[in-house]
Scaffold this active site. Sequence first.
Site, mmCIF file in Angstrom:
data_model
loop_
_atom_site.group_PDB
_atom_site.id
_atom_site.type_symbol
_atom_site.label_atom_id
_atom_site.label_comp_id
_atom_site.label_asym_id
_atom_site.label_seq_id
_atom_site.Cartn_x
_atom_site.Cartn_y
_atom_site.Cartn_z
ATOM 1 N N LYS A 256 -40.422 -46.861 41.647
ATOM 2 C CA LYS A 256 -39.548 -47.064 40.307
ATOM 3 C C LYS A 256 -41.637 -47.302 39.440
ATOM 4 C CE LYS A 256 -41.017 -51.689 40.793
ATOM 5 N NZ LYS A 256 -42.999 -52.033 40.144
ATOM 6 N N ASP B 111 -37.549 -57.047 44.281
ATOM 7 C CA ASP B 111 -37.073 -56.200 43.284
ATOM 8 C C ASP B 111 -36.405 -55.156 44.313
ATOM 9 O OD1 ASP B 111 -39.052 -55.699 45.143
ATOM 10 O OD2 ASP B 111 -40.215 -54.730 43.668
#
Length: 277
Positions: free
Chosen positions: A27, A156
Site C-alpha cells: 500500500k 492497518d
Amino acid sequence: MTSDGRGTHLRSPVTFAGLMIRFPIAKINLGLYITEKRADGYHNLETVFMPVATVQDVLEAVPAQGETVRMHLGGLPVAGDSKDNLVWKAYELLRDRFPDVIPALDWHLHKAIPMGAGLGGGSSDGAETLLLLNEAYQLHLPEATLLELALQLGSDCPFFIYGKPCFASGRGERLEPMNLNLDAYRIEIVPSDIHVSTGKAFGMLHPRPAPFDLRQLSQVPVEDWRFTIGNDFEAPVCTMHPELARTKQQLYDRGAVYAQMSGSGSALFALFRKDIS
C-alpha cells in the site's frame, strides 16, 4: 517498481492446482496527517490507503508433517522471531477458533515488499493469511469479523481485508472506501535501504489538525496534489536522511506529477501520467 494505478480490488486467487497460495500486495499513503496523541499512547491519523500491486510477497500454506508447525522465510531478510510474524499470529488466531477445522500447516513466506519502508508488507501478509484460511477451509466468516480479527494483528491490517482505496482515521482502523481512480497514472515505488523506526518517527512529530480533508482528494486534480497534501513524517525523516529529499526531487525532475514518502518511510512513490513518455 511500477504499477498501473488501478483503484480496483487487487485480491489474488487463493488456489492454484490445489495449492494454498496468495500474493500479498503493498500500500501507499496518499497524504498522511498525525492529528492527535491519544491517552493510550497511540496516535490518531488521517490518510488515504491505496493498494499497489507493483510489488508482492508470496505466501503459501502446505499440510504439515505431523503436528509440528513451521514457518519458512525467504527473499528479503525479516528481523525477529518467526513466531512474531503476523502470518504466524493470524494462523494461531484462527486455529484457536477452529481447532477441529484448520489443520497443522507449514507456512512459506517469500518477502519482496521491503520491511520498514511504509508499504505495509507485514500487515498485508497477516490479512492475507486470514483470507486464505477463511476461503480454503470454508469458515464463512463475514467481512466484519475478518476486519475485527485483522485489527487484533495491527492498525492497518483491516485495510488489506478491503484491498481497495480507503480513507483511514483513528489509528488507521476506521476505514471509508473511496472512489479514487488513478487509471491515467502509473505508480513508481522507489525503495530505500534506510530502515525507519516507526516509534522513532512518531516521536519526532507534533500532532496537529489535518490541513486538508483527504476524503475530498478525488475532487482535486492529481497535478495539484503537490500543493495540497503531504506526509507529516516526511520532513523529520528527510532531515535525518537528506538523500530521501534528493530522490524525491529527482522524481519531479523526471516528470512526476506527485511524489511523496509512504507511511513513516522510507520508500518513496511517484505518479507519472501514462500519456507522457
